[in-house]
Design a protein around this motif. Sequence first.
Motif, PDB file in Angstrom:
ATOM      1  N   ARG A  25       0.715  -1.179  -0.058  1.00 61.53           N
ATOM      2  CA  ARG A  25       0.028  -0.027  -0.052  1.00 61.53           C
ATOM      3  C   ARG A  25       0.808   1.247   0.064  1.00 61.53           C
ATOM      4  NH1 ARG A  25      -5.111  -1.042   0.219  1.00 61.53           N
ATOM      5  NH2 ARG A  25      -5.780  -3.123   0.693  1.00 61.53           N
ATOM      6  N   GLN A  26       2.106   1.048   0.647  1.00 64.52           N
ATOM      7  CA  GLN A  26       2.958   2.141   0.529  1.00 64.52           C
ATOM      8  C   GLN A  26       3.278   2.758  -0.752  1.00 64.52           C
ATOM      9  OE1 GLN A  26       3.328   4.317   3.263  1.00 64.52           O
ATOM     10  NE2 GLN A  26       5.113   5.633   1.839  1.00 64.52           N
ATOM     11  N   GLU A  27       3.685   1.853  -1.519  1.00 62.92           N
ATOM     12  CA  GLU A  27       4.162   1.874  -2.755  1.00 62.92           C
ATOM     13  C   GLU A  27       3.031   2.609  -3.625  1.00 62.92           C
ATOM     14  OE1 GLU A  27       7.510  -1.427  -3.724  1.00 62.92           O
ATOM     15  OE2 GLU A  27       5.432  -1.846  -4.331  1.00 62.92           O
ATOM     16  N   VAL A  28       1.961   2.132  -3.435  1.00 65.37           N
ATOM     17  CA  VAL A  28       0.712   2.773  -4.228  1.00 65.37           C
ATOM     18  C   VAL A  28       0.442   4.195  -3.811  1.00 65.37           C
ATOM     19  CG1 VAL A  28      -1.967   2.586  -4.790  1.00 65.37           C
ATOM     20  CG2 VAL A  28      -0.523   0.480  -4.814  1.00 65.37           C
ATOM     21  N   ARG A  29       0.449   4.314  -2.496  1.00 67.16           N
ATOM     22  CA  ARG A  29       0.121   5.670  -1.658  1.00 67.16           C
ATOM     23  C   ARG A  29       1.531   6.649  -2.303  1.00 67.16           C
ATOM     24  NH1 ARG A  29      -0.580   2.935   3.454  1.00 67.16           N
ATOM     25  NH2 ARG A  29      -2.820   2.856   3.823  1.00 67.16           N
ATOM     26  N   GLN A  30       2.708   6.320  -2.515  1.00 71.58           N
ATOM     27  CA  GLN A  30       3.696   7.006  -3.249  1.00 71.58           C
ATOM     28  C   GLN A  30       3.229   7.393  -4.630  1.00 71.58           C
ATOM     29  OE1 GLN A  30       7.174   4.586  -2.566  1.00 71.58           O
ATOM     30  NE2 GLN A  30       7.612   5.793  -0.664  1.00 71.58           N
ATOM     31  N   LEU A  31       2.751   6.170  -5.446  1.00 76.45           N
ATOM     32  CA  LEU A  31       2.339   6.781  -6.810  1.00 76.45           C
ATOM     33  C   LEU A  31       1.165   7.647  -6.833  1.00 76.45           C
ATOM     34  CD1 LEU A  31       2.100   6.096  -9.690  1.00 76.45           C
ATOM     35  CD2 LEU A  31       0.609   4.355  -9.236  1.00 76.45           C
ATOM     36  N   VAL A  32       0.386   7.509  -6.034  1.00 81.48           N
ATOM     37  CA  VAL A  32      -0.815   8.572  -5.799  1.00 81.48           C
ATOM     38  C   VAL A  32      -0.447   9.968  -5.395  1.00 81.48           C
ATOM     39  CG1 VAL A  32      -3.048   9.008  -4.736  1.00 81.48           C
ATOM     40  CG2 VAL A  32      -2.564   6.810  -5.295  1.00 81.48           C
ATOM     41  N   ALA A  33       0.625  10.013  -4.454  1.00 80.85           N
ATOM     42  CA  ALA A  33       1.195  11.113  -4.087  1.00 80.85           C
ATOM     43  C   ALA A  33       1.947  12.046  -5.066  1.00 80.85           C
ATOM     44  CB  ALA A  33       1.776  11.040  -2.844  1.00 80.85           C
ATOM     45  N   SER A  34       2.617  11.266  -6.129  1.00 80.59           N
ATOM     46  CA  SER A  34       3.205  11.716  -7.306  1.00 80.59           C
ATOM     47  C   SER A  34       2.424  12.286  -8.337  1.00 80.59           C
ATOM     48  CB  SER A  34       4.302  10.562  -7.653  1.00 80.59           C
ATOM     49  OG  SER A  34       3.743   9.730  -8.345  1.00 80.59           O
ATOM     50  N   LEU A  35       1.215  11.739  -8.367  1.00 82.41           N
ATOM     51  CA  LEU A  35       0.270  12.346  -9.822  1.00 82.41           C
ATOM     52  C   LEU A  35      -0.003  13.703  -9.420  1.00 82.41           C
ATOM     53  CD1 LEU A  35      -1.945   8.774  -9.781  1.00 82.41           C
ATOM     54  CD2 LEU A  35       0.091   9.593 -11.221  1.00 82.41           C
ATOM     55  N   ASP A  36       0.044  14.243 -10.498  1.00 79.71           N
ATOM     56  CA  ASP A  36      -0.103  16.017 -10.772  1.00 79.71           C
ATOM     57  C   ASP A  36      -1.901  16.082 -10.845  1.00 79.71           C
ATOM     58  OD1 ASP A  36      -0.294  18.599 -11.121  1.00 79.71           O
ATOM     59  OD2 ASP A  36       1.497  18.659 -12.280  1.00 79.71           O
ATOM     60  N   GLU A  37      -2.598  16.709 -10.165  1.00 76.84           N
ATOM     61  CA  GLU A  37      -3.828  16.810 -10.153  1.00 76.84           C
ATOM     62  C   GLU A  37      -4.188  17.994 -11.329  1.00 76.84           C
ATOM     63  OE1 GLU A  37      -6.841  16.385  -8.596  1.00 76.84           O
ATOM     64  OE2 GLU A  37      -5.923  14.941  -7.191  1.00 76.84           O
ATOM     65  N   ARG A  38      -3.281  18.476 -12.066  1.00 79.32           N
ATOM     66  CA  ARG A  38      -3.364  19.435 -13.011  1.00 79.32           C
ATOM     67  C   ARG A  38      -3.657  18.989 -14.251  1.00 79.32           C
ATOM     68  NH1 ARG A  38       1.889  22.877 -11.946  1.00 79.32           N
ATOM     69  NH2 ARG A  38       2.535  20.890 -11.570  1.00 79.32           N
ATOM     70  N   GLY A  39      -3.055  17.597 -14.442  1.00 75.27           N
ATOM     71  CA  GLY A  39      -2.957  16.909 -15.721  1.00 75.27           C
ATOM     72  C   GLY A  39      -4.452  16.029 -15.762  1.00 75.27           C
ATOM     73  N   VAL A  40      -5.015  15.927 -16.783  1.00 72.55           N
ATOM     74  CA  VAL A  40      -6.282  15.352 -16.988  1.00 72.55           C
ATOM     75  C   VAL A  40      -6.354  13.798 -16.658  1.00 72.55           C
ATOM     76  CG1 VAL A  40      -8.234  14.750 -18.463  1.00 72.55           C
ATOM     77  CG2 VAL A  40      -7.352  17.122 -18.347  1.00 72.55           C
ATOM     78  N   ASN A  41      -5.121  13.031 -17.555  1.00 71.43           N
ATOM     79  CA  ASN A  41      -5.017  11.674 -17.273  1.00 71.43           C
ATOM     80  C   ASN A  41      -4.474  11.415 -16.017  1.00 71.43           C
ATOM     81  OD1 ASN A  41      -5.841  11.264 -19.821  1.00 71.43           O
ATOM     82  ND2 ASN A  41      -3.758  11.478 -20.683  1.00 71.43           N
ATOM     83  N   GLU A  42      -3.547  12.152 -15.357  1.00 70.95           N
ATOM     84  CA  GLU A  42      -3.009  12.040 -13.778  1.00 70.95           C
ATOM     85  C   GLU A  42      -4.017  11.911 -12.824  1.00 70.95           C
ATOM     86  OE1 GLU A  42       0.859  13.228 -12.683  1.00 70.95           O
ATOM     87  OE2 GLU A  42       1.511  13.253 -14.822  1.00 70.95           O
ATOM     88  N   ARG A  43      -4.891  13.053 -12.985  1.00 71.48           N
ATOM     89  CA  ARG A  43      -5.897  13.415 -12.219  1.00 71.48           C
ATOM     90  C   ARG A  43      -7.098  12.271 -11.927  1.00 71.48           C
ATOM     91  NH1 ARG A  43      -7.557  18.378 -13.584  1.00 71.48           N
ATOM     92  NH2 ARG A  43      -8.876  17.597 -14.977  1.00 71.48           N
ATOM     93  N   ALA A  44      -7.427  11.541 -13.399  1.00 70.42           N
ATOM     94  CA  ALA A  44      -8.122  10.884 -13.305  1.00 70.42           C
ATOM     95  C   ALA A  44      -7.745   9.325 -12.702  1.00 70.42           C
ATOM     96  CB  ALA A  44      -8.740  10.324 -14.805  1.00 70.42           C
ATOM     97  N   LEU A  45      -6.424   9.187 -12.877  1.00 68.36           N
ATOM     98  CA  LEU A  45      -5.746   7.960 -12.423  1.00 68.36           C
ATOM     99  C   LEU A  45      -5.780   8.263 -11.066  1.00 68.36           C
ATOM    100  CD1 LEU A  45      -4.137   5.175 -12.780  1.00 68.36           C
ATOM    101  CD2 LEU A  45      -2.072   6.731 -13.198  1.00 68.36           C
ATOM    102  N   LYS A  46      -5.298   9.326 -10.387  1.00 71.11           N
ATOM    103  CA  LYS A  46      -5.147   9.670  -8.965  1.00 71.11           C
ATOM    104  C   LYS A  46      -6.383   9.325  -8.281  1.00 71.11           C
ATOM    105  CE  LYS A  46      -3.299  12.793  -5.590  1.00 71.11           C
ATOM    106  NZ  LYS A  46      -2.649  13.943  -5.549  1.00 71.11           N
ATOM    107  N   ARG A  47      -7.651   9.646  -8.891  1.00 74.23           N
ATOM    108  CA  ARG A  47      -8.983   9.371  -8.107  1.00 74.23           C
ATOM    109  C   ARG A  47      -9.266   8.062  -8.291  1.00 74.23           C
ATOM    110  NH1 ARG A  47     -11.782  15.087 -10.389  1.00 74.23           N
ATOM    111  NH2 ARG A  47     -10.426  16.420  -8.928  1.00 74.23           N
ATOM    112  N   ALA A  48      -9.020   7.394  -9.554  1.00 75.56           N
ATOM    113  CA  ALA A  48      -9.424   5.988  -9.426  1.00 75.56           C
ATOM    114  C   ALA A  48      -8.452   5.132  -8.601  1.00 75.56           C
ATOM    115  CB  ALA A  48      -8.994   5.530 -10.874  1.00 75.56           C
ATOM    116  N   LEU A  49      -7.314   5.512  -8.306  1.00 80.85           N
ATOM    117  CA  LEU A  49      -6.509   4.762  -7.296  1.00 80.85           C
ATOM    118  C   LEU A  49      -6.958   4.874  -6.057  1.00 80.85           C
ATOM    119  CD1 LEU A  49      -2.878   5.059  -8.825  1.00 80.85           C
ATOM    120  CD2 LEU A  49      -4.065   3.067  -8.588  1.00 80.85           C
ATOM    121  N   GLN A  50      -7.083   6.243  -5.509  1.00 81.34           N
ATOM    122  CA  GLN A  50      -7.654   6.684  -4.222  1.00 81.34           C
ATOM    123  C   GLN A  50      -9.094   5.815  -4.143  1.00 81.34           C
ATOM    124  OE1 GLN A  50      -7.934  10.745  -4.820  1.00 81.34           O
ATOM    125  NE2 GLN A  50      -6.109  11.081  -3.594  1.00 81.34           N
TER     126      GLN A  50
END
Length: 113
Positions: A25-50
């Motif tokens: 879970r720590q690795e996934v949390r690190q990935l989520v924390a590294s995703l940029d909310e300003r990018g449409v694709n990264e924001r969508a991935l971040k929300r899906a992972l959360q």
Amino acid sequence: AERAPPPPPPPAAEGGSSWRFYRSRQEVRQLVASLDERGVNERALKRALQAALPQLRLADEPAPSPPAGPWRSEGPHVGARVVLHFAGVGESEARVVRYLPPSEDEPALWHVE
């Protein structure tokens, strides 16, 4: 707030895409924390992972117990190793651990891990 550094990238696969396996879970949390909310694709991935993180079972966590009830620890193929094929993705190896005989309206089922 400073963003966490992303996990190291996996080696590039032929064709430019690759798969990444997260063991904790720590690795996934690190990935989520590294995703940029300003990018449409990264924001969508971040929300899906959360949204999915509470339901994910990761490699460092124990496997769930086989289903309770009429499942049997002996039967056809129990103990056998099987290879599951996923179109466009690859293969996964597993072991048959339980068998549920067919009923009037359901076919036989096998539980694999």
